[in-house]
Design a protein around this motif. Structure first.
Motif, PDB file in Angstrom:
ATOM      1  N   ILE A  64     -30.482  37.927 -22.812  1.00 32.17           N
ATOM      2  CA  ILE A  64     -29.844  37.295 -24.069  1.00 32.17           C
ATOM      3  C   ILE A  64     -30.767  36.107 -24.283  1.00 32.17           C
ATOM      4  O   ILE A  64     -30.979  35.052 -23.480  1.00 32.17           O
ATOM      5  CB  ILE A  64     -28.526  36.965 -23.600  1.00 32.17           C
ATOM      6  CG1 ILE A  64     -27.543  38.177 -23.159  1.00 32.17           C
ATOM      7  CG2 ILE A  64     -27.929  36.190 -24.841  1.00 32.17           C
ATOM      8  CD1 ILE A  64     -26.212  37.641 -22.924  1.00 32.17           C
ATOM      9  N   HIS A  65     -31.255  36.341 -25.423  1.00 32.90           N
ATOM     10  CA  HIS A  65     -32.128  34.996 -25.907  1.00 32.90           C
ATOM     11  C   HIS A  65     -31.528  34.009 -26.635  1.00 32.90           C
ATOM     12  O   HIS A  65     -30.993  34.417 -27.613  1.00 32.90           O
ATOM     13  CB  HIS A  65     -33.411  35.487 -26.614  1.00 32.90           C
ATOM     14  CG  HIS A  65     -34.605  36.312 -25.587  1.00 32.90           C
ATOM     15  ND1 HIS A  65     -35.228  35.588 -24.780  1.00 32.90           N
ATOM     16  CD2 HIS A  65     -34.876  37.489 -25.504  1.00 32.90           C
ATOM     17  CE1 HIS A  65     -35.978  36.242 -24.110  1.00 32.90           C
ATOM     18  NE2 HIS A  65     -35.702  37.546 -24.701  1.00 32.90           N
ATOM     19  N   HIS A  66     -31.323  32.931 -26.496  1.00 31.67           N
ATOM     20  CA  HIS A  66     -30.997  31.926 -27.402  1.00 31.67           C
ATOM     21  C   HIS A  66     -31.917  31.074 -27.982  1.00 31.67           C
ATOM     22  O   HIS A  66     -32.898  30.616 -27.381  1.00 31.67           O
ATOM     23  CB  HIS A  66     -30.052  30.772 -26.643  1.00 31.67           C
ATOM     24  CG  HIS A  66     -28.730  31.361 -26.184  1.00 31.67           C
ATOM     25  ND1 HIS A  66     -27.943  30.529 -25.358  1.00 31.67           N
ATOM     26  CD2 HIS A  66     -27.906  32.464 -26.169  1.00 31.67           C
ATOM     27  CE1 HIS A  66     -26.902  31.128 -24.963  1.00 31.67           C
ATOM     28  NE2 HIS A  66     -26.797  32.223 -25.734  1.00 31.67           N
ATOM     29  N   ALA A  67     -32.151  31.143 -29.345  1.00 34.83           N
ATOM     30  CA  ALA A  67     -33.109  30.538 -30.103  1.00 34.83           C
ATOM     31  C   ALA A  67     -33.248  29.281 -29.879  1.00 34.83           C
ATOM     32  O   ALA A  67     -34.446  28.826 -29.901  1.00 34.83           O
ATOM     33  CB  ALA A  67     -32.962  30.877 -31.646  1.00 34.83           C
ATOM     34  N   THR A  68     -32.125  28.506 -29.788  1.00 35.63           N
ATOM     35  CA  THR A  68     -32.274  27.169 -29.498  1.00 35.63           C
ATOM     36  C   THR A  68     -31.260  26.898 -28.106  1.00 35.63           C
ATOM     37  O   THR A  68     -30.188  27.718 -27.828  1.00 35.63           O
ATOM     38  CB  THR A  68     -31.829  26.121 -30.397  1.00 35.63           C
ATOM     39  OG1 THR A  68     -30.510  26.620 -31.038  1.00 35.63           O
ATOM     40  CG2 THR A  68     -32.798  26.173 -31.522  1.00 35.63           C
ATOM     41  N   SER A  69     -31.508  25.755 -27.313  1.00 38.39           N
ATOM     42  CA  SER A  69     -30.639  25.695 -26.209  1.00 38.39           C
ATOM     43  C   SER A  69     -29.208  25.227 -26.663  1.00 38.39           C
ATOM     44  O   SER A  69     -28.686  24.488 -27.343  1.00 38.39           O
ATOM     45  CB  SER A  69     -31.189  24.569 -25.443  1.00 38.39           C
ATOM     46  OG  SER A  69     -30.266  24.217 -24.159  1.00 38.39           O
ATOM     47  N   LYS A  70     -28.135  26.137 -25.950  1.00 42.02           N
ATOM     48  CA  LYS A  70     -26.765  25.894 -26.305  1.00 42.02           C
ATOM     49  C   LYS A  70     -25.886  25.279 -25.048  1.00 42.02           C
ATOM     50  O   LYS A  70     -24.862  24.926 -25.143  1.00 42.02           O
ATOM     51  CB  LYS A  70     -26.110  27.265 -26.472  1.00 42.02           C
ATOM     52  CG  LYS A  70     -26.519  27.866 -27.701  1.00 42.02           C
ATOM     53  CD  LYS A  70     -25.905  28.989 -27.887  1.00 42.02           C
ATOM     54  CE  LYS A  70     -26.187  29.734 -29.271  1.00 42.02           C
ATOM     55  NZ  LYS A  70     -25.720  31.090 -29.418  1.00 42.02           N
ATOM     56  N   GLY A  71     -26.893  24.836 -23.835  1.00 45.61           N
ATOM     57  CA  GLY A  71     -26.151  24.200 -22.776  1.00 45.61           C
ATOM     58  C   GLY A  71     -25.880  25.007 -21.528  1.00 45.61           C
ATOM     59  O   GLY A  71     -25.858  26.405 -21.773  1.00 45.61           O
ATOM     60  N   ARG A  72     -25.799  24.713 -20.423  1.00 42.18           N
ATOM     61  CA  ARG A  72     -26.007  25.453 -19.261  1.00 42.18           C
ATOM     62  C   ARG A  72     -24.609  26.238 -19.064  1.00 42.18           C
ATOM     63  O   ARG A  72     -24.515  27.566 -18.846  1.00 42.18           O
ATOM     64  CB  ARG A  72     -25.776  24.396 -18.061  1.00 42.18           C
ATOM     65  CG  ARG A  72     -24.826  23.963 -17.579  1.00 42.18           C
ATOM     66  CD  ARG A  72     -25.176  22.773 -16.169  1.00 42.18           C
ATOM     67  NE  ARG A  72     -26.270  21.791 -16.759  1.00 42.18           N
ATOM     68  CZ  ARG A  72     -27.291  21.524 -15.865  1.00 42.18           C
ATOM     69  NH1 ARG A  72     -27.044  22.057 -14.576  1.00 42.18           N
ATOM     70  NH2 ARG A  72     -28.230  20.294 -16.121  1.00 42.18           N
ATOM     71  N   TRP A  73     -23.339  25.720 -19.662  1.00 39.51           N
ATOM     72  CA  TRP A  73     -22.199  26.444 -19.629  1.00 39.51           C
ATOM     73  C   TRP A  73     -21.864  27.407 -20.809  1.00 39.51           C
ATOM     74  O   TRP A  73     -21.337  28.424 -20.865  1.00 39.51           O
ATOM     75  CB  TRP A  73     -20.848  25.624 -19.360  1.00 39.51           C
ATOM     76  CG  TRP A  73     -21.358  24.597 -18.337  1.00 39.51           C
ATOM     77  CD1 TRP A  73     -21.541  23.369 -18.032  1.00 39.51           C
ATOM     78  CD2 TRP A  73     -21.298  25.138 -16.956  1.00 39.51           C
ATOM     79  NE1 TRP A  73     -21.764  22.999 -16.738  1.00 39.51           N
ATOM     80  CE2 TRP A  73     -21.519  23.966 -15.973  1.00 39.51           C
ATOM     81  CE3 TRP A  73     -20.972  26.425 -16.258  1.00 39.51           C
ATOM     82  CZ2 TRP A  73     -21.756  24.301 -14.441  1.00 39.51           C
ATOM     83  CZ3 TRP A  73     -21.088  26.616 -14.617  1.00 39.51           C
ATOM     84  CH2 TRP A  73     -21.593  25.482 -14.117  1.00 39.51           C
ATOM     85  N   ALA A  74     -22.580  27.071 -21.732  1.00 37.87           N
ATOM     86  CA  ALA A  74     -22.563  28.237 -22.789  1.00 37.87           C
ATOM     87  C   ALA A  74     -23.255  29.430 -22.246  1.00 37.87           C
ATOM     88  O   ALA A  74     -23.199  30.516 -22.675  1.00 37.87           O
ATOM     89  CB  ALA A  74     -23.085  27.695 -24.256  1.00 37.87           C
ATOM     90  N   ALA A  75     -24.371  29.032 -21.756  1.00 40.11           N
ATOM     91  CA  ALA A  75     -25.443  30.163 -21.127  1.00 40.11           C
ATOM     92  C   ALA A  75     -24.759  31.031 -20.104  1.00 40.11           C
ATOM     93  O   ALA A  75     -24.800  32.128 -20.211  1.00 40.11           O
ATOM     94  CB  ALA A  75     -26.527  29.649 -20.598  1.00 40.11           C
ATOM     95  N   ALA A  76     -23.855  30.254 -19.345  1.00 41.89           N
ATOM     96  CA  ALA A  76     -23.122  30.835 -18.403  1.00 41.89           C
ATOM     97  C   ALA A  76     -22.063  31.739 -19.168  1.00 41.89           C
ATOM     98  O   ALA A  76     -22.013  33.120 -18.749  1.00 41.89           O
ATOM     99  CB  ALA A  76     -22.488  30.030 -17.497  1.00 41.89           C
ATOM    100  N   ASN A  77     -21.443  31.365 -20.210  1.00 37.89           N
ATOM    101  CA  ASN A  77     -20.249  32.187 -20.776  1.00 37.89           C
ATOM    102  C   ASN A  77     -21.064  33.302 -21.475  1.00 37.89           C
ATOM    103  O   ASN A  77     -20.326  34.630 -21.615  1.00 37.89           O
ATOM    104  CB  ASN A  77     -19.605  31.324 -21.900  1.00 37.89           C
ATOM    105  CG  ASN A  77     -18.694  30.412 -21.155  1.00 37.89           C
ATOM    106  OD1 ASN A  77     -17.979  30.692 -19.889  1.00 37.89           O
ATOM    107  ND2 ASN A  77     -18.352  29.435 -21.677  1.00 37.89           N
ATOM    108  N   ALA A  78     -22.315  33.104 -22.030  1.00 38.51           N
ATOM    109  CA  ALA A  78     -22.843  34.187 -22.661  1.00 38.51           C
ATOM    110  C   ALA A  78     -23.298  35.524 -21.642  1.00 38.51           C
ATOM    111  O   ALA A  78     -22.933  36.603 -21.894  1.00 38.51           O
ATOM    112  CB  ALA A  78     -23.965  33.803 -23.508  1.00 38.51           C
ATOM    113  N   GLY A  79     -23.445  34.933 -20.458  1.00 41.32           N
ATOM    114  CA  GLY A  79     -23.833  35.939 -19.417  1.00 41.32           C
ATOM    115  C   GLY A  79     -22.510  36.682 -18.987  1.00 41.32           C
ATOM    116  O   GLY A  79     -22.677  38.051 -18.745  1.00 41.32           O
ATOM    117  N   VAL A  80     -21.462  35.822 -18.484  1.00 39.57           N
ATOM    118  CA  VAL A  80     -20.269  36.730 -18.251  1.00 39.57           C
ATOM    119  C   VAL A  80     -19.648  37.433 -19.139  1.00 39.57           C
ATOM    120  O   VAL A  80     -18.978  38.476 -18.735  1.00 39.57           O
ATOM    121  CB  VAL A  80     -19.268  35.434 -17.692  1.00 39.57           C
ATOM    122  CG1 VAL A  80     -17.985  36.007 -17.477  1.00 39.57           C
ATOM    123  CG2 VAL A  80     -19.713  34.625 -16.477  1.00 39.57           C
TER     124      VAL A  80
END
Length: 293
Positions: A64-80
């Motif tokens: 999952i590529h985020h064009a800009t950083s959304k933060g570590r817990w937004a990244a965790a939620n995207a993965g989950v």
């Protein structure tokens, strides 16, 4: 469908990402998928790296590529949210596992009743530095070897579970909600407290997870959030504790906020008492030494 979904958050740290992928590849348990969340890093470089990894890893890895950083817990939620397995673990890009981690932890959680939301193993610190593009290990030391069980009161005092050591049921998010994306750090601590307010966490008393630690002067790119952001952690801790206590006050009850604040203060008192005792012991030894002279 894979049994275990492994979420790896990363951003322009291919040096560590390679190690984390190898950590998964070496597992004796094979029923897994990897979901890499690239939180604003170089997408082309990451895709090129994945073209070079063994098929056994690449064929079971989604990105999952985020064009800009959304933060570590937004990244965790995207993965989950993208996870297909009924079990989930957050494998940060700079940490690693013993080869028996998944086999041991899945078996342990499968043996537990539904009231157990997850299992945690003992972890060890691996102190390291990054020099000229390579990682040099400086030493190994225990992280939570003292841990014999997991209680809400103890968790409220301090987070002692690194994500790399915690395997949990994916349905916990249906029951408890997602990681709090507004938190820059300690989203795991907040989630653990919410989980323990309704479910149990069982300990697997084996060192199966490696919590790699680099010093604050390693910089934002390579420094750990714990090592490189102590002030941030302290401020976020206060924010979480205050929010929980305010919720108790608004509802006129003694709840998680009350428990968490009491546990946190008791921890600080114990630490101060221990420091005072050590200082007094040093003064006594010094005084005795001068007397003998």
């Amino acid at each position: 469908m894979p049994r275990v979904s492994i979420v790896i958050r990363t951003k322009d740290r291919l040096l560590f990402l390679v190690r984390s992928l190898l950590s998964v590849q070496q597992q004796s348990f094979l029923d897994w998928e990897i979901i890499i969340v690239n939180d604003g890093g170089d997408a082309a470089a990451l895709d090129q790296l994945l073209e070079q990894v063994p098929d056994v890893v690449r064929d079971r890895t989604g990105v999952i590529h985020h064009a800009t950083s959304k933060g570590r817990w937004a990244a965790a939620n995207a993965g989950v949210r993208a996870a297909r397995g009924d079990l989930v673990v957050i494998h940060d890009d700079d940490d690693s596992w013993h080869e028996a981690f998944l086999a041991t932890m899945v078996s342990a959680l499968d043996s537990q009743p539904s009231s157990v939301g997850g299992v945690v193993c003992h972890s060890q610190y691996i102190d390291e530095v990054v020099i000229d593009g390579s990682v040099t290990q400086k030493g190994i030391r225990p992280f939570n070897a003292w841990l014999q069980n997991v209680t809400l009161f103890r968790m409220a005092a301090r987070n002692f579970i690194p994500p790399i050591s915690f395997l949990y049921r994916a349905r916990m998010h249906e029951e408890l909600g997602w990681y709090r994306e507004e938190l820059p750090v300690l989203g795991d601590w907040d989630f653990y407290m919410r989980l323990l307010s309704r479910f149990d966490i069982q300990l697997v008393p084996r060192v199966l997870a490696n919590y790699h630690l680099r010093p604050a002067d390693a910089g934002e790119r390579f420094g750990n959030s714990v090592a490189a952001g102590i002030q941030s952690h302290t401020a976020v801790e206060a924010g979480i504790l205050n929010a929980l206590l305010r919720q108790d006050l608004s509802e006129g009850r003694i709840g998680l906020g009350t428990i968490a604040n009491l546990a946190y203060d008791l921890r600080e008192l114990r630490e101060r008492a221990s420091t005072t005792a050590i200082n007094l012991d040093g003064l006594i030894r010094m005084a005795r030494g001068r007397t003998q002279v």
